[in-house]
Motif scaffolding. Structure first.
Motif, PDB file in Angstrom:
ATOM      1  N   MET A 148       6.852   3.960 -16.857  1.00  0.00           N
ATOM      2  CA  MET A 148       6.408   2.886 -15.994  1.00  0.00           C
ATOM      3  C   MET A 148       5.826   1.797 -16.873  1.00  0.00           C
ATOM      4  O   MET A 148       5.013   2.056 -17.735  1.00  0.00           O
ATOM      5  N   ASN A 149       6.236   0.544 -16.632  1.00  0.00           N
ATOM      6  CA  ASN A 149       5.679  -0.520 -17.449  1.00  0.00           C
ATOM      7  C   ASN A 149       4.298  -0.912 -16.941  1.00  0.00           C
ATOM      8  O   ASN A 149       3.874  -0.532 -15.872  1.00  0.00           O
ATOM      9  N   ASP A 150       3.561  -1.696 -17.725  1.00  0.00           N
ATOM     10  CA  ASP A 150       2.186  -2.055 -17.390  1.00  0.00           C
ATOM     11  C   ASP A 150       2.086  -2.810 -16.074  1.00  0.00           C
ATOM     12  O   ASP A 150       1.143  -2.629 -15.328  1.00  0.00           O
ATOM     13  N   SER A 151       3.074  -3.661 -15.771  1.00  0.00           N
ATOM     14  CA  SER A 151       3.048  -4.432 -14.534  1.00  0.00           C
ATOM     15  C   SER A 151       3.096  -3.510 -13.322  1.00  0.00           C
ATOM     16  O   SER A 151       2.335  -3.661 -12.391  1.00  0.00           O
ATOM     17  N   ASN A 152       4.010  -2.547 -13.323  1.00  0.00           N
ATOM     18  CA  ASN A 152       4.100  -1.610 -12.206  1.00  0.00           C
ATOM     19  C   ASN A 152       2.864  -0.737 -12.129  1.00  0.00           C
ATOM     20  O   ASN A 152       2.393  -0.411 -11.051  1.00  0.00           O
ATOM     21  N   HIS A 153       2.326  -0.338 -13.273  1.00  0.00           N
ATOM     22  CA  HIS A 153       1.132   0.490 -13.291  1.00  0.00           C
ATOM     23  C   HIS A 153      -0.038  -0.275 -12.678  1.00  0.00           C
ATOM     24  O   HIS A 153      -0.786   0.259 -11.879  1.00  0.00           O
ATOM     25  N   SER A 154      -0.172  -1.546 -13.014  1.00  0.00           N
ATOM     26  CA  SER A 154      -1.225  -2.389 -12.462  1.00  0.00           C
ATOM     27  C   SER A 154      -1.057  -2.534 -10.955  1.00  0.00           C
ATOM     28  O   SER A 154      -2.021  -2.445 -10.207  1.00  0.00           O
ATOM     29  N   ILE A 175       7.871  -6.451  15.670  1.00  0.00           N
ATOM     30  CA  ILE A 175       9.055  -6.035  14.930  1.00  0.00           C
ATOM     31  C   ILE A 175       8.588  -5.408  13.632  1.00  0.00           C
ATOM     32  O   ILE A 175       7.820  -6.022  12.889  1.00  0.00           O
ATOM     33  N   THR A 176       9.031  -4.178  13.378  1.00  0.00           N
ATOM     34  CA  THR A 176       8.733  -3.514  12.120  1.00  0.00           C
ATOM     35  C   THR A 176      10.035  -3.357  11.360  1.00  0.00           C
ATOM     36  O   THR A 176      11.010  -2.817  11.893  1.00  0.00           O
ATOM     37  N   VAL A 177      10.056  -3.862  10.130  1.00  0.00           N
ATOM     38  CA  VAL A 177      11.233  -3.757   9.269  1.00  0.00           C
ATOM     39  C   VAL A 177      10.818  -2.973   8.028  1.00  0.00           C
ATOM     40  O   VAL A 177       9.873  -3.358   7.341  1.00  0.00           O
ATOM     41  N   THR A 178      11.511  -1.865   7.781  1.00  0.00           N
ATOM     42  CA  THR A 178      11.242  -1.058   6.597  1.00  0.00           C
ATOM     43  C   THR A 178      12.378  -1.288   5.605  1.00  0.00           C
ATOM     44  O   THR A 178      13.549  -1.137   5.941  1.00  0.00           O
ATOM     45  N   PHE A 179      12.001  -1.690   4.394  1.00  0.00           N
ATOM     46  CA  PHE A 179      12.990  -2.009   3.375  1.00  0.00           C
ATOM     47  C   PHE A 179      12.466  -1.534   2.025  1.00  0.00           C
ATOM     48  O   PHE A 179      11.329  -1.086   1.902  1.00  0.00           O
ATOM     49  N   ASN A 180      13.277  -1.660   0.989  1.00  0.00           N
ATOM     50  CA  ASN A 180      12.890  -1.252  -0.354  1.00  0.00           C
ATOM     51  C   ASN A 180      12.210  -2.417  -1.063  1.00  0.00           C
ATOM     52  O   ASN A 180      12.862  -3.388  -1.434  1.00  0.00           O
ATOM     53  N   ALA A 181      10.897  -2.340  -1.241  1.00  0.00           N
ATOM     54  CA  ALA A 181      10.127  -3.393  -1.912  1.00  0.00           C
ATOM     55  C   ALA A 181      10.151  -3.149  -3.417  1.00  0.00           C
ATOM     56  O   ALA A 181       9.932  -2.026  -3.875  1.00  0.00           O
ATOM     57  N   GLU A 182      10.395  -4.193  -4.167  1.00  0.00           N
ATOM     58  CA  GLU A 182      10.504  -4.085  -5.623  1.00  0.00           C
ATOM     59  C   GLU A 182       9.182  -4.270  -6.352  1.00  0.00           C
ATOM     60  O   GLU A 182       8.954  -3.660  -7.389  1.00  0.00           O
ATOM     61  N   ASN A 183       8.293  -5.143  -5.826  1.00  0.00           N
ATOM     62  CA  ASN A 183       7.022  -5.394  -6.500  1.00  0.00           C
ATOM     63  C   ASN A 183       6.089  -6.156  -5.559  1.00  0.00           C
ATOM     64  O   ASN A 183       6.476  -6.586  -4.477  1.00  0.00           O
ATOM     65  N   ARG A 184       4.855  -6.312  -6.009  1.00  0.00           N
ATOM     66  CA  ARG A 184       3.851  -6.987  -5.188  1.00  0.00           C
ATOM     67  C   ARG A 184       4.160  -8.472  -5.016  1.00  0.00           C
ATOM     68  O   ARG A 184       3.898  -9.054  -3.964  1.00  0.00           O
ATOM     69  N   GLN A 199      -2.177   0.682  -9.159  1.00  0.00           N
ATOM     70  CA  GLN A 199      -3.620   0.843  -9.092  1.00  0.00           C
ATOM     71  C   GLN A 199      -4.244  -0.129  -8.095  1.00  0.00           C
ATOM     72  O   GLN A 199      -5.082   0.237  -7.303  1.00  0.00           O
ATOM     73  N   GLU A 200      -3.832  -1.381  -8.141  1.00  0.00           N
ATOM     74  CA  GLU A 200      -4.455  -2.403  -7.319  1.00  0.00           C
ATOM     75  C   GLU A 200      -3.994  -2.350  -5.870  1.00  0.00           C
ATOM     76  O   GLU A 200      -4.763  -2.533  -4.946  1.00  0.00           O
ATOM     77  N   PHE A 201      -2.736  -2.091  -5.645  1.00  0.00           N
ATOM     78  CA  PHE A 201      -2.140  -2.200  -4.317  1.00  0.00           C
ATOM     79  C   PHE A 201      -1.955  -0.844  -3.644  1.00  0.00           C
ATOM     80  O   PHE A 201      -1.694  -0.775  -2.460  1.00  0.00           O
ATOM     81  N   GLY A 202      -2.059   0.241  -4.392  1.00  0.00           N
ATOM     82  CA  GLY A 202      -1.909   1.572  -3.825  1.00  0.00           C
ATOM     83  C   GLY A 202      -0.475   2.041  -3.691  1.00  0.00           C
ATOM     84  O   GLY A 202      -0.211   3.021  -3.026  1.00  0.00           O
ATOM     85  N   PHE A 203       0.473   1.352  -4.316  1.00  0.00           N
ATOM     86  CA  PHE A 203       1.880   1.716  -4.242  1.00  0.00           C
ATOM     87  C   PHE A 203       2.479   1.792  -5.632  1.00  0.00           C
ATOM     88  O   PHE A 203       2.029   1.098  -6.534  1.00  0.00           O
ATOM     89  N   VAL A 204       3.507   2.592  -5.748  1.00  0.00           N
ATOM     90  CA  VAL A 204       4.310   2.619  -6.966  1.00  0.00           C
ATOM     91  C   VAL A 204       5.650   2.017  -6.586  1.00  0.00           C
ATOM     92  O   VAL A 204       6.338   2.515  -5.701  1.00  0.00           O
ATOM     93  N   PHE A 205       5.975   0.901  -7.207  1.00  0.00           N
ATOM     94  CA  PHE A 205       7.205   0.183  -6.888  1.00  0.00           C
ATOM     95  C   PHE A 205       8.333   0.651  -7.784  1.00  0.00           C
ATOM     96  O   PHE A 205       8.087   1.024  -8.910  1.00  0.00           O
ATOM     97  N   PRO A 206       9.561   0.598  -7.299  1.00  0.00           N
ATOM     98  CA  PRO A 206       9.984   0.243  -5.941  1.00  0.00           C
ATOM     99  C   PRO A 206       9.614   1.342  -4.955  1.00  0.00           C
ATOM    100  O   PRO A 206       9.493   2.511  -5.325  1.00  0.00           O
ATOM    101  N   CYS A 207       9.450   0.938  -3.690  1.00  0.00           N
ATOM    102  CA  CYS A 207       9.101   1.904  -2.651  1.00  0.00           C
ATOM    103  C   CYS A 207       9.598   1.398  -1.294  1.00  0.00           C
ATOM    104  O   CYS A 207       9.846   0.214  -1.106  1.00  0.00           O
TER     105      CYS A 207
END
Length: 94
Positions: free
Chosen positions: A1-7, A65-74, A10-18
């Motif tokens: 995991m690169n530093d951007s995803n790790h950050s 409307i709830t749309v669930t999709f694959n999020a790549e980053n914050r 930690q900050e957002f509570g998710f591990v991207f992609p998700c």
């Protein structure tokens, strides 16, 4: 995991992609679903067949409307939320 995803994790509570659900609410029968999907496709063009659920209010005046999709980053999520909340048909988004 690169530093951007790790950050982000930690900050957002998710591990991207998700897989990420976004909910928007606005008036019924005025194109809200199409507007919400257009915004998501604009920021996540690789999205194919997202899970979409629509719930009308008890009186039928509003829909959510709830749309669930694959999020790549914050950054992508922030841009989607910014466009949703700026759209004239969207009363709120979460």
């Amino acid at each position: 995991m690169n530093d951007s995803n790790h950050s982000d994790a930690q900050e957002f509570g998710f591990v991207f992609p998700c897989s990420f659900p976004i909910k928007a609410m606005g008036p019924a029968n005025c194109g809200l679903e199409a507007a919400v999907l257009e915004i998501i496709y604009r920021h996540a063009p690789e999205t194919i067949d997202p899970a979409v659920s629509i719930r009308p209010s008890r009186g039928g005046k509003w829909i959510s409307i709830t749309v669930t999709f694959n999020a790549e980053n914050r950054v992508q999520l922030d841009a989607i939320y910014q466009d949703l909340t700026a759209h004239e048909l969207v009363l709120w988004a979460l």
